[in-house]
Design an enzyme around this catalytic site. Structure first.
Site, PDB file in Angstrom:
ATOM      1  N   ASP A 134       2.321  -4.786  -9.111  1.00  0.00           N
ATOM      2  CA  ASP A 134       2.292  -6.086 -10.018  1.00  0.00           C
ATOM      3  C   ASP A 134       2.740  -6.288 -11.070  1.00  0.00           C
ATOM      4  O   ASP A 134       3.411  -7.025 -11.549  1.00  0.00           O
ATOM      5  CB  ASP A 134       0.665  -6.441  -9.688  1.00  0.00           C
ATOM      6  CG  ASP A 134       0.157  -6.215  -8.135  1.00  0.00           C
ATOM      7  OD1 ASP A 134       0.870  -6.197  -7.309  1.00  0.00           O
ATOM      8  OD2 ASP A 134      -1.143  -6.232  -8.193  1.00  0.00           O
ATOM      9  N   GLU A 160      -5.509  -2.046 -16.362  1.00  0.00           N
ATOM     10  CA  GLU A 160      -6.200  -2.442 -14.992  1.00  0.00           C
ATOM     11  C   GLU A 160      -7.102  -1.301 -14.366  1.00  0.00           C
ATOM     12  O   GLU A 160      -8.139  -1.425 -13.891  1.00  0.00           O
ATOM     13  CB  GLU A 160      -5.191  -2.857 -14.090  1.00  0.00           C
ATOM     14  CG  GLU A 160      -5.611  -3.104 -12.783  1.00  0.00           C
ATOM     15  CD  GLU A 160      -5.591  -4.580 -12.129  1.00  0.00           C
ATOM     16  OE1 GLU A 160      -4.550  -5.454 -12.831  1.00  0.00           O
ATOM     17  OE2 GLU A 160      -5.993  -5.170 -11.230  1.00  0.00           O
ATOM     18  N   HIS A 214       0.853  -1.238  -0.046  1.00  0.00           N
ATOM     19  CA  HIS A 214       0.093   0.053  -0.181  1.00  0.00           C
ATOM     20  C   HIS A 214       0.797   1.124  -0.118  1.00  0.00           C
ATOM     21  O   HIS A 214       0.545   2.219   0.578  1.00  0.00           O
ATOM     22  CB  HIS A 214      -1.028   0.110   1.148  1.00  0.00           C
ATOM     23  CG  HIS A 214      -1.973  -1.205   1.049  1.00  0.00           C
ATOM     24  ND1 HIS A 214      -3.302  -1.012   0.024  1.00  0.00           N
ATOM     25  CD2 HIS A 214      -2.100  -2.313   1.483  1.00  0.00           C
ATOM     26  CE1 HIS A 214      -3.842  -1.999   0.363  1.00  0.00           C
ATOM     27  NE2 HIS A 214      -3.237  -2.976   0.916  1.00  0.00           N
ATOM     28  N   THR A 215       1.912   1.029  -0.704  1.00  0.00           N
ATOM     29  CA  THR A 215       2.760   2.296  -0.729  1.00  0.00           C
ATOM     30  C   THR A 215       2.935   2.595  -2.194  1.00  0.00           C
ATOM     31  O   THR A 215       3.348   3.640  -2.893  1.00  0.00           O
ATOM     32  CB  THR A 215       4.432   1.982  -0.422  1.00  0.00           C
ATOM     33  OG1 THR A 215       4.729   0.798  -0.838  1.00  0.00           O
ATOM     34  CG2 THR A 215       4.403   2.114   1.252  1.00  0.00           C
ATOM     35  N   TYR A 236     -10.202  -1.692  -0.782  1.00  0.00           N
ATOM     36  CA  TYR A 236      -8.943  -1.329  -1.406  1.00  0.00           C
ATOM     37  C   TYR A 236      -9.120   0.217  -1.816  1.00  0.00           C
ATOM     38  O   TYR A 236      -8.229   1.025  -1.619  1.00  0.00           O
ATOM     39  CB  TYR A 236      -8.616  -2.328  -2.525  1.00  0.00           C
ATOM     40  CG  TYR A 236      -7.203  -1.813  -3.342  1.00  0.00           C
ATOM     41  CD1 TYR A 236      -5.852  -2.340  -2.750  1.00  0.00           C
ATOM     42  CD2 TYR A 236      -7.081  -1.133  -4.350  1.00  0.00           C
ATOM     43  CE1 TYR A 236      -4.665  -2.023  -3.406  1.00  0.00           C
ATOM     44  CE2 TYR A 236      -6.024  -0.736  -5.005  1.00  0.00           C
ATOM     45  CZ  TYR A 236      -4.675  -0.989  -4.495  1.00  0.00           C
ATOM     46  OH  TYR A 236      -3.610  -0.800  -5.162  1.00  0.00           O
ATOM     47  N   LEU A 248      -1.273 -12.810  -5.228  1.00  0.00           N
ATOM     48  CA  LEU A 248       0.033 -13.313  -6.059  1.00  0.00           C
ATOM     49  C   LEU A 248      -0.023 -12.697  -7.542  1.00  0.00           C
ATOM     50  O   LEU A 248       0.724 -13.035  -8.185  1.00  0.00           O
ATOM     51  CB  LEU A 248       0.396 -14.603  -5.774  1.00  0.00           C
ATOM     52  CG  LEU A 248       0.385 -15.315  -4.512  1.00  0.00           C
ATOM     53  CD1 LEU A 248       0.840 -16.796  -4.503  1.00  0.00           C
ATOM     54  CD2 LEU A 248       1.622 -14.528  -3.720  1.00  0.00           C
ATOM     55  N   SER A 249      -0.708 -11.762  -7.773  1.00  0.00           N
ATOM     56  CA  SER A 249      -0.934 -11.122  -8.956  1.00  0.00           C
ATOM     57  C   SER A 249      -1.119 -11.958 -10.240  1.00  0.00           C
ATOM     58  O   SER A 249      -0.440 -11.860 -11.162  1.00  0.00           O
ATOM     59  CB  SER A 249       0.332 -10.446  -9.092  1.00  0.00           C
ATOM     60  OG  SER A 249       0.472  -9.429  -8.075  1.00  0.00           O
ATOM     61  N   SER A 250      -2.139 -12.896  -9.911  1.00  0.00           N
ATOM     62  CA  SER A 250      -2.550 -13.545 -11.063  1.00  0.00           C
ATOM     63  C   SER A 250      -3.168 -12.782 -12.383  1.00  0.00           C
ATOM     64  O   SER A 250      -2.744 -12.922 -13.567  1.00  0.00           O
ATOM     65  CB  SER A 250      -3.490 -14.744 -10.793  1.00  0.00           C
ATOM     66  OG  SER A 250      -4.815 -13.998 -10.145  1.00  0.00           O
ATOM     67  N   SER A 251      -3.832 -11.485 -12.026  1.00  0.00           N
ATOM     68  CA  SER A 251      -4.280 -10.739 -12.874  1.00  0.00           C
ATOM     69  C   SER A 251      -3.269  -9.939 -13.757  1.00  0.00           C
ATOM     70  O   SER A 251      -3.307  -9.991 -14.919  1.00  0.00           O
ATOM     71  CB  SER A 251      -5.254  -9.735 -12.654  1.00  0.00           C
ATOM     72  OG  SER A 251      -5.207  -9.070 -11.302  1.00  0.00           O
TER      73      SER A 251
HETATM   74  C1  GLA Z   1      -2.481  -4.992  -5.177  1.00  0.00           C
HETATM   75  C2  GLA Z   1      -2.474  -3.881  -6.110  1.00  0.00           C
HETATM   76  C3  GLA Z   1      -0.786  -3.222  -5.951  1.00  0.00           C
HETATM   77  C4  GLA Z   1      -0.747  -2.697  -4.369  1.00  0.00           C
HETATM   78  C5  GLA Z   1      -0.928  -4.021  -3.418  1.00  0.00           C
HETATM   79  C6  GLA Z   1      -0.549  -3.419  -2.074  1.00  0.00           C
HETATM   80  O1  GLA Z   1      -1.596  -6.053  -5.277  1.00  0.00           O
HETATM   81  O2  GLA Z   1      -2.498  -4.415  -7.334  1.00  0.00           O
HETATM   82  O3  GLA Z   1      -1.098  -2.096  -6.934  1.00  0.00           O
HETATM   83  O4  GLA Z   1      -1.357  -1.540  -4.228  1.00  0.00           O
HETATM   84  O5  GLA Z   1      -2.171  -4.280  -3.779  1.00  0.00           O
HETATM   85  O6  GLA Z   1       0.660  -3.204  -1.973  1.00  0.00           O
END
Ligand code: GLA
Length: 360
Positions: free
Chosen positions: A170, A158, A35-36, A219, A123-126
């Site tokens: 991500d 996105e 969240h930075t 979020y 884990l950023s599947s998208s």
């Molecule tokens: C998700 C978002 C990222 C980031 C994280 C938190 O993964 O897609 O951009 O903000 O949350 O760090």
């Protein structure tokens, strides 16, 4: 069979022909710095050895894209300039939209998708799907697009097409190749440095079993709160916050700002700790990050807290934290290489829903 082989096989089965090629991109774990990114701060991710793969070939219908996935029953079929495609096809259509908007010309494609990145696990599947899609078009249409700009376009897809106001963490971690290493990234300037993970460290990723979805979660509310703090303090973004300005805040906004301020410091300290191979310092920073995400940013969950607590009680676990957006998803733990199996068995016994999904 890995995702690339399965995508190729699915393509052959579905279209009855060989694909022209297979593009792939990895999921990521964020070691520290959550969240930075959307406030222009610092993040410290590493790409996983788990990929999403897309087998492709040019379509006879020049303006259409159709896609099948091994995991999802619904087929995708859309026009290159079609707006409002929803579901998983929205990620593909969003990439077409962002590339066309940037002035590139695109071919229609037939696609088959397979993935080893767990979905809804933080884990950023998208992002892996987006980056793999953009890579496929980059190859097919010979687009002049470097890895950093490709990540920026995927983030734009996105934000503006899918409708999630995420930062660049991500897509950047998936696009810039540094598998097995960590990347410290300044999300404002996009300056970054690849740092080798010390050979005797392992980061173990555990899926909590509590799935999360970014769209529609709290979020967006956090993104708005950060913008509100910046507005009240006349800052370009929350990244520019000075410690003394915290005194001007109270309530939830003070808590959010405290997290962002502390987390940015922790990322910089963590980069120094990794370069010095100081596992104790790195682990402490991870655990402090989790406490702040739990208490200040309020994005943890009882399951994630239980996992982190159990992980830290394991002798030989130096640090543990949730990774990614939170609200469910996965945790990341720092261990000395060699203790992963004992750790996995220990944790799965204490938190039965937990599953060790990756290690770096
Ligand atoms: C998700 C978002 C990222 C980031 C994280 C938190 O993964 O897609 O951009 O903000 O949350 O760090």
């Amino acid at each position: 069979m890995n995702a690339k082989q399965r995508a190729q096989e699915l393509f052959e089965r579905h279209y009855g022909a060989l694909p022209e090629g297979v593009a792939a991109a990895p999921g990521r774990v964020n070691l520290i710095g959550d969240h930075t990114d959307y406030v222009g701060g610092f993040v410290f991710p590493a790409a996983l050895r788990l990929n999403t793969a897309i087998a492709y070939r040019r379509s006879a219908e020049s303006n259409r894209v159709c896609a099948v996935s091994e995991a999802l029953a619904d087929k995708v079929d859309f026009g290159l300039r079609q707006e409002g495609v929803s579901g998983w096809g929205g990620y593909l259509a969003g990439i077409a939209w962002a590339l066309l908007e940037a002035g590139f010309e695109l071919s229609g494609l037939e696609l088959a998708v397979a993935s080893d990145v767990p979905t809804a696990s933080g884990l950023s599947s998208s992002a892996a799907l987006e980056v793999a899609m953009a890579r496929a078009w980059r190859t097919v249409d010979e687009l002049e697009l470097d890895d950093v700009n490709l990540a920026k376009l995927c983030q734009r897809a996105e934000n503006a097409y899918v409708g999630v106001p995420s930062g660049i963490l991500d897509q950047f971690a998936s696009s810039v190749p540094a598998v097995g290493q960590a990347i410290i990234l300044d999300c404002r300037s996009l300056d970054y440095q690849v740092i080798a993970i010390p050979a005797d460290w392992t980061f173990v990723i555990v899926d909590s079993g509590a799935s999360r979805q970014l769209a529609g979660s709290a979020y967006e509310q956090r993104v708005k709160e950060c913008a509100e703090v910046a507005r009240q303090l006349h800052l370009r973004a929350l990244r520019d916050l000075q410690a003394e300005q915290l005194l001007k805040l109270d309530g939830d906004l003070l808590k959010r700002a405290r997290h962002v301020y502390g987390e940015n410091q922790r990322v910089l300290e963590a980069a120094s700790a990794m370069k010095a191979a100081d596992i104790v310092a790195f682990g402490r920073l991870m655990s402090a990050s989790h406490a702040s995400l739990r208490d200040n940013y309020e994005v943890s969950s009882p399951t994630l807290d239980r996992l982190v607590e159990a992980a830290l009680a394991f002798e030989g676990c130096y640090g543990a934290r949730l990774t990614g957006a939170g609200f469910g998803g996965s945790t990341v733990q720092l261990l000395k290489r060699g203790s992963e199996d004992a750790f996995g068995a220990y944790l799965e016994e204490r938190v039965p829903s937990a599953r060790l999904v990756a290690r770096i």
